[in-house]
Design an enzyme around this catalytic site. Structure first.
Site, PDB file in Angstrom:
ATOM      1  N   LYS A 129       0.812  -1.208   0.000  1.00  0.00           N
ATOM      2  CA  LYS A 129       0.000   0.000   0.000  1.00  0.00           C
ATOM      3  C   LYS A 129       0.854   1.271   0.000  1.00  0.00           C
ATOM      4  CE  LYS A 129      -3.756  -2.438   0.095  1.00  0.00           C
ATOM      5  NZ  LYS A 129      -3.435  -3.731  -0.530  1.00  0.00           N
TER       6      LYS A 129
HETATM    7  C1  LIG Z   1      -9.369  -3.344  -1.622  1.00  0.00           C
HETATM    8  C2  LIG Z   1      -8.781  -4.050  -0.436  1.00  0.00           C
HETATM    9  N1  LIG Z   1      -9.567  -4.260   0.638  1.00  0.00           N
HETATM   10  C3  LIG Z   1      -9.082  -4.866   1.740  1.00  0.00           C
HETATM   11  C4  LIG Z   1      -7.781  -5.307   1.805  1.00  0.00           C
HETATM   12  C5  LIG Z   1      -7.302  -6.005   3.025  1.00  0.00           C
HETATM   13  O1  LIG Z   1      -6.203  -5.371   3.625  1.00  0.00           O
HETATM   14  P1  LIG Z   1      -5.123  -6.224   4.452  1.00  0.00           P
HETATM   15  O2  LIG Z   1      -4.321  -7.024   3.496  1.00  0.00           O
HETATM   16  O3  LIG Z   1      -4.328  -5.183   5.171  1.00  0.00           O
HETATM   17  O4  LIG Z   1      -5.892  -7.072   5.406  1.00  0.00           O
HETATM   18  C6  LIG Z   1      -6.933  -5.105   0.721  1.00  0.00           C
HETATM   19  C7  LIG Z   1      -5.534  -5.575   0.769  1.00  0.00           C
HETATM   20  O5  LIG Z   1      -4.908  -5.944  -0.166  1.00  0.00           O
HETATM   21  C8  LIG Z   1      -7.452  -4.462  -0.427  1.00  0.00           C
HETATM   22  O6  LIG Z   1      -6.685  -4.261  -1.505  1.00  0.00           O
END
Ligand SMILES: Cc1ncc(COP(=O)(O)O)c(C=O)c1O
Length: 415
Positions: free
Chosen positions: A177
């Site tokens: 990110k």
């Molecule tokens: C659009 C979206 N939502 C939720 C998530 C979930 O985040 P995390 O990987 O920090 O749990 C991601 C992660 O890649 C994402 O790209």
């Protein structure tokens, strides 16, 4: 993408040396980040979590979403958007995206049923959703809005920061990110009561450390707290964020400007809902057919939105299989409260989304791209589009050295 330098190493080392790795009582980095990020976003509350997935789950729980509720999610997003709905006990209903490859407001309106309680616009690949239209529908039809801003960290929509427009926003700070601490996430909201419920989901025992407002009723949840290492790293990352976003926006402007002549051949710039404000993490184009998009990507290595292997509903196995929890009694698809929710999925249910996604190519920008790389990217788009659109023979396609994906390698140079 993200950039990591010596400043992060120093910030982490200081926390380790201090021995104050826990956010409550001894630390201060998480508190400092939450206050600074809330101010930067222009909202009242930020609460750190262990992940973006947990931030989404905490957001849904904070809004009181649960069994008996349907939540609209887009056909194109990381599966956590849908699985977090299941973690809250509710049922995700999958709706089409439009040419912006974010949720289509018309599809949202059409999908609202008697059980629909909320919608999750996902600012996918840093591209902003059509928030004016979504908020108008949500207000008129009584839906809650959870902005999945996991891929939109640092971006905006018509002058406001992504994540702050709906009832609550969820961010991810994982490895990929715009800000990262390896893992991590956060929620943001302007509402005191929603913030308090989210904090309870994030850490049901946080009252012990921070005191409890006697009006707010605690509830049990699993918890997903952040450490001081996460807070320390994000405090440095936040300083980098505005410059990174500005650089990516400038690069995308140059790319779109340098390739606009290709419109005559049939290369369309994907719809942008807030081109001056979003993250500009990619220049996105639509080709007339999926075959043309494949040819483009085979000439100039770039990402086809529908072919990432994990961001389209056809790849969300647990959801398609109805495996909504580890235990059958906890599985929302089996719960009596959800019997009137729409629970049937098929791989062709969002054929329009699949068509758009398979025709969309994404050329990543990067804050560290210099003028020579940007020129090379423009050249390479020109060559790939001409081959894909029948204006150049493949044997004449000569690329310049500028692999934009290469710039995303994770051994970023130190600042
Ligand atoms: C659009 C979206 N939502 C939720 C998530 C979930 O985040 P995390 O990987 O920090 O749990 C991601 C992660 O890649 C994402 O790209």
């Amino acid at each position: 993408m993200y950039i990591v330098g010596e400043e992060e190493v120093e910030a982490l080392a200081q926390v380790v040396r201090s021995g104050a790795l826990f956010r409550y009582g001894v630390g201060g980095e998480c508190d400092r980040f939450e206050a600074r990020y809330a101010e930067w976003l222009g909202t009242k509350h930020v609460a750190l979590t262990s992940s973006g997935t947990f931030a989404l789950t905490a957001s849904l729980i904070a809004l009181g979403i649960g069994p008996g509720d349907e939540v609209l999610v887009p056909a194109h997003t990381y599966m956590a958007t849908a699985t977090s709905v299941l973690a809250a006990g509710a049922i995700p209903v999958i709706v089409d995206v439009d040419e912006s490859i974010t949720i289509d407001p018309l599809a949202v309106e059409a999908a609202i049923g008697p059980r629909t309680k909320a919608v999750v616009p996902v600012h996918m690949w840093g591209a902003a959703c059509d928030m004016d239209a979504i908020m108008e529908i949500a207000k008129r039809r009584g839906l809650k809005v959870i902005e999945d801003t996991c891929q939109g960290v640092g971006g905006g929509y018509k002058g406001r920061k992504l994540g702050t427009i709906g009832d609550i926003g969820a961010f991810s700070f994982n490895f990929y990110k715009n800000m990262t601490a390896g893992e991590g996430g956060a929620i943001c909201t302007a509402d005191d009561a929603i913030a308090e419920r989210a904090r309870c989901a994030i850490d049901p025992c946080h009252f012990y450390w921070t005191g409890r407002d006697q009006d707010s009723k605690p509830f049990a949840h699993n918890g997903g707290r952040a450490s001081e290492l996460v807070g320390a790293m994000l405090n440095v990352q936040l300083d980098r964020l505005p410059g990174m976003i500005a650089a990516m926006q400038a690069e995308r402007r140059q790319i779109l400007d340098g390739t606009k002549h290709l419109g005559n051949l049939g290369l369309k710039v994907a719809k942008m809902n807030s081109p001056d404000d979003d993250c500009a993490a990619h220049a996105m184009f639509q080709l007339p057919t999926a075959e043309a998009a494949q040819t483009f990507a085979s000439v100039f290595p770039s990402v086809i939105s529908g072919k990432t292997g994990r961001h389209t509903y056809t790849e969300w196995d647990q959801v398609l299989m109805g495996e909504g929890a580890g235990h059958p009694e906890m599985n929302p698809y089996n719960m009596a409260a959800n019997k009137d929710c729409r629970r049937a999925y098929s791989k062709d249910m969002c054929a329009r989304s699949l068509d758009i996604l398979n025709r969309t190519v994404m050329v990543p920008t990067h804050p560290k791209h210099g003028p020579a790389e940007i020129e090379a990217i423009i050249h390479n788009i020109d060559v790939a589009a001409r081959v894909a659109l029948g204006d150049m023979d493949r044997k004449d396609a000569k690329l310049r050295e500028a692999d934009p994906l290469d710039a995303r390698k994770f051994d970023m140079p130190k600042d």
